[in-house]
Design a protein around this motif. Structure first.
Motif, mmCIF file in Angstrom:
data_model
loop_
_atom_site.group_PDB
_atom_site.id
_atom_site.type_symbol
_atom_site.label_atom_id
_atom_site.label_comp_id
_atom_site.label_asym_id
_atom_site.label_seq_id
_atom_site.Cartn_x
_atom_site.Cartn_y
_atom_site.Cartn_z
ATOM 1 N N GLU A 27 -22.324 8.481 5.661
ATOM 2 C CA GLU A 27 -22.010 7.080 5.416
ATOM 3 C C GLU A 27 -23.184 6.294 4.830
ATOM 4 O OE1 GLU A 27 -21.001 4.221 8.573
ATOM 5 O OE2 GLU A 27 -22.356 5.338 9.859
ATOM 6 N N MET A 68 -18.646 3.212 -0.388
ATOM 7 C CA MET A 68 -17.275 3.346 0.105
ATOM 8 C C MET A 68 -16.383 4.082 -0.891
ATOM 9 S SD MET A 68 -15.055 3.046 2.426
ATOM 10 C CE MET A 68 -15.626 1.947 3.673
ATOM 11 N N HIS A 69 -16.528 3.838 -2.190
ATOM 12 C CA HIS A 69 -15.664 4.516 -3.160
ATOM 13 C C HIS A 69 -15.921 6.029 -3.172
ATOM 14 C CE1 HIS A 69 -19.252 3.916 -5.689
ATOM 15 N NE2 HIS A 69 -18.806 4.954 -6.392
ATOM 16 N N GLU A 70 -17.163 6.456 -2.894
ATOM 17 C CA GLU A 70 -17.461 7.890 -2.820
ATOM 18 C C GLU A 70 -16.837 8.504 -1.568
ATOM 19 O OE1 GLU A 70 -21.545 9.088 -3.638
ATOM 20 O OE2 GLU A 70 -21.830 7.133 -4.586
ATOM 21 N N GLN A 93 -14.128 7.399 -0.103
ATOM 22 C CA GLN A 93 -12.692 7.486 -0.393
ATOM 23 C C GLN A 93 -12.393 8.698 -1.274
ATOM 24 O OE1 GLN A 93 -12.232 3.536 -1.973
ATOM 25 N NE2 GLN A 93 -11.355 2.760 -0.054
ATOM 26 N N SER A 94 -13.229 8.940 -2.252
ATOM 27 C CA SER A 94 -13.051 10.091 -3.131
ATOM 28 C C SER A 94 -13.161 11.403 -2.348
ATOM 29 C CB SER A 94 -14.091 10.054 -4.251
ATOM 30 O OG SER A 94 -13.999 11.200 -5.045
ATOM 31 N N LEU A 96 -12.528 11.852 0.834
ATOM 32 C CA LEU A 96 -11.348 11.994 1.684
ATOM 33 C C LEU A 96 -10.116 12.399 0.875
ATOM 34 C CD1 LEU A 96 -11.873 8.985 4.100
ATOM 35 C CD2 LEU A 96 -12.058 11.411 4.647
ATOM 36 N N LYS A 97 -9.969 11.845 -0.311
ATOM 37 C CA LYS A 97 -8.848 12.238 -1.173
ATOM 38 C C LYS A 97 -8.962 13.706 -1.558
ATOM 39 C CE LYS A 97 -7.975 7.670 -3.099
ATOM 40 N NZ LYS A 97 -8.128 6.783 -4.258
#
Length: 181
Positions: free
Chosen positions: A121, A126-128, A130-131, A133-134
């Motif tokens: 973290e 945050m966008h990384e 999210q990426s 997790l996707k």
């Protein structure tokens, strides 16, 4: 008679607690040294997700730098243990014959993922996250499940990964004592 260090392999999913456990273990064992898989650059390594999708051939990993270091440490008569933070247990033919005892830390996938998120973290926006997790949901989970399906079943000792680290290490030491008899 020449004394040879015992080689211990510690496997489990990413975020499963291998590195933390090994750091505690080598402090409890006399004359132990650890080698960490993630510290190595291996040439022509497969992409983990592609590798799983193509059948997970554990011999596709050419682990020469790790093997060289294992061979060097095996000559060190001051060592009693070489502990490998190593994801494949006995499944890579080039490393298999060095291993005396293979442990698998069986950490539930939700705990492993939470640990990875917490570990990363501070490094990632945050966008990384999210990426990541996707990617986990789309392809990465299969790699985790591959570990559970094959590496776990090819290990000598399976230890519950949601235990406190000290209890995991206690169990490892108990197994070492049993296997030394």
């Amino acid at each position: 008679m020449i004394k040879r260090p015992r080689v211990l392999s510690v496997s489990g999913v990413s975020g499963g607690g291998k590195t933390t456990t090994i750091k505690h273990l080598i402090h409890r064992l006399d004359h132990a040294q650890a080698l960490y898989f993630d510290d190595y650059e291996f040439e022509n390594c497969p992409d983990i997700c592609d590798w799983v999708e193509e059948g997970a051939d554990y011999n596709a990993w050419v682990l020469s730098p790790l093997i060289t270091d294992i061979q060097l440490l095996l000559k060190d008569q001051s060592l009693d243990y070489i502990v490998l933070d190593y994801p494949f247990a006995y499944l890579n033919d080039a490393v298999r014959n060095f291993i005396d005892l293979a442990f698998y830390i069986d950490t539930p996938l939700d705990i492993a993922m939470a640990r990875r998120i917490l570990r990363n973290e501070q490094k990632h926006a945050m966008h990384e996250l999210q990426s990541d997790l996707k990617n986990y949901l789309a392809r990465g989970r299969a790699a985790y499940l591959e570990m559970v399906k094959t590496v776990k079943t090819n290990s000598d000792v399976i230890i519950q990964g949601d235990l406190p680290t000290d209890l995991i290490v206690d169990r490892m030491i108990e197994e070492l004592q049993k296997s030394a008899v």
